[in-house]
Enzyme design. Sequence first.
Site, PDB file in Angstrom:
ATOM      1  N   GLY A 189       0.810  -1.212   0.000  1.00 25.65           N
ATOM      2  CA  GLY A 189       0.000   0.000   0.000  1.00 25.65           C
ATOM      3  C   GLY A 189       0.841   1.258   0.000  1.00 25.65           C
ATOM      4  CE1 TYR A 190       5.316   5.572   2.805  1.00 24.39           C
ATOM      5  CE2 TYR A 190       7.073   4.035   2.255  1.00 24.39           C
ATOM      6  CZ  TYR A 190       6.661   5.289   2.622  1.00 24.39           C
ATOM      7  OH  TYR A 190       7.586   6.297   2.806  1.00 24.39           O
ATOM      8  CB  THR A 191       5.725   0.491  -2.550  1.00 24.26           C
ATOM      9  OG1 THR A 191       4.862  -0.644  -2.635  1.00 24.26           O
ATOM     10  CG2 THR A 191       6.783   0.228  -1.504  1.00 24.26           C
ATOM     11  CB  SER A 199       0.972   5.970  -1.707  1.00 20.52           C
ATOM     12  OG  SER A 199       2.016   5.800  -0.772  1.00 20.52           O
ATOM     13  CE  LYS A 200       6.146   8.402   0.232  1.00 17.99           C
ATOM     14  NZ  LYS A 200       6.225   9.876   0.291  1.00 17.99           N
TER      15      LYS A 200
END
Length: 244
Positions: free
Chosen positions: A151-153, A155-156
């Site tokens: 999920g974090y990657t 977004s990045k």
Amino acid sequence: MSETRVAIVTGGSRGIGRAVATTLASQGVAVVVGYAGRTDAATEVVEEITAAGGRAVAVAGDIADETAVGALFDRAEKEFGGVDVVVNAAGRMVLSTVADLNLDDLDAMHRTNIRGAFVVAREAARRLRDGGSIVLFSTSVVGLQFPTYAGYTASKGAIEAMTLILARELRGRNITVNTVAPGPTATDLFLDGKDEATIEHLAKQPPLERLGEPQDIANVVAFLGSEAGHWVNGQIIRTNGGIA
């Protein structure tokens, strides 16, 4: 451009953002420290900068709120006359497998990390003085692809996708746009929830055999925002000691 260069640093109250703010200030740049909730921490950064002879103010606001971001730029222009460097270091990270990720957490990460970065970049594109620099943040995990970071990657990865596009859209204004993608860095955001064995394992991955420090990242950001780094444009800088 005025004699004094001016920077906005979102997420400037803690971690990498704080190191960026103090490093730019040490180089004579007037700094607007953007922060979300920790007034005490933001005040400490401003006091540290001013005690060393620098110029800084702190401004609270949600980077995903275009009105708040507009007010951040308004304050920079009112206090210091304009904006030359914008560093979007604000971010949110929740770790979970894809199967178990709470979608409210996914939405919150994407609101800050994608919408927020886009709102800051949009305002910078409209209001940055010619000759300036925009520095966004991704993560080296986009390439490392550790489990629980999906999920974090995601977004990045969106930030990396927009970097060169924005640089090309700003043709004719002598403005650079780059994204710094740190590897494992010893910040509260990174260390939270990790045991000593995990931290030690990650520290041994780079050939330099240590975690990054916020100052390591801040030095790269300061270079990209300076005249010396102005020929670097539209790039993703994996700032990770050689981990990948």
